[in-house]
Design an enzyme around this catalytic site. Sequence first.
Site, PDB file in Angstrom:
ATOM      1  CB  CYS A 186      -0.934  -0.043   1.207  1.00  0.00           C
ATOM      2  SG  CYS A 186      -1.690   1.523   1.632  1.00  0.00           S
ATOM      3  CB  CYS A 194       0.357   1.811   4.123  1.00  0.00           C
ATOM      4  SG  CYS A 194      -1.321   1.180   3.883  1.00  0.00           S
TER       5      CYS A 194
END
Length: 386
Positions: free
Chosen positions: A51, A54
Amino acid sequence: MKKLAIFSSVFIGILAFAQGIKFEDSNFSAVLAKAKKENKLVFVDAYASWCGPCKLMVKNIFPLQNVGDFYNSHFVNAKIDMEKGEGIGLAKKYNVKVFPTYLFINGDGEEVHRTLGYVEEKDFIQFAKDAEDPSKRLTSLKKKFEGGEKDPEFLKNLATLTMYNDSEFAAKVFDRYFQQKTTMDQEDVQLLLTATQSTESPLYKIFQTRKAEIVKIFPEDRYAKFDKNVKINTVIKKSYNADTKSWNDSYYLTESQKFLTKEESEKILKRAKASRALKDKDIPTYEKLMLEMYKDYSAASSEELNSLAWNFFENVSNKSSLEKAVAWAQESVKKSENYANTDTLANLYNKIGDKKNAKIWAEKSVQLAKTEGQDSTDTEKLLKSL
């Protein structure tokens, strides 16, 4: 000297505290027990290794002193990969479907608040304050909605918070929101398209009845394409039995060919089966289907090929299949060279034992990362290992 050593250790401790959020290095049960003992909530950064947002949170937000000061003093913090180890079960329990998701959980393991996405420092701290205020928690917001609240901004915020983990509830919120909106702007249309996942959702009716407004903002061909995708998603969902992990091919083919050609229908079913197999960790089935689908990959986009090649790197062990993935990654780089696909190519070369090419592409990837402003930490680790 002893006093100096003590002072130095204290100073180092202060620096460590000021560096940002301190995450617990223990299992989730121990985190809950600590939170209960200290009468705090648990903050969970629910992330996935692939991600991008993230990683940006880890790089830009978590290390900030103000963020660390607030989160460390108010919560017991946990950082958990939702696709590995106990994270898999926690993702299912707390219905985590997008990354990053931020969960606020009490010592009994009950979720009291959540939010998601990449956010700047001020908003990230505000989310935490909302989690501690019972009147601003998601549970309270839902009760306020059930009480008949009609304020458009309130409804939009609540719908956005719940659309990924409780789509049925979010659809009700959006339904009321769009009843209040006599005109739709671009943000409204984007929210409607994001939230409409099925032809059986009340939002699909809004999508149909307010077509004239939507096509003023987005081209009609995009409207038609989205309409087709919603129909496909609905049929696919009805064709798969999650309990038995089985497909009703006959139902899918009959229903999908009401709006797709036979060739389109069969191709989409194969892709859906491959996606499900990957999610279920049925790697042999995923591998077989992808190799069949990408015998000819000349028309595939750079992004599509890179994603496919990376999935093979992470999940496949058969060398001949990995060599095919190298070819996909090479084609991805040929079409559009960037940090992501050069990193994929470097990792694949390393996995098949070609250290020379792995090093060449890892070096190139690190340079591209610097140019693009990307975090190349993992690529640099690979490079050092070669």
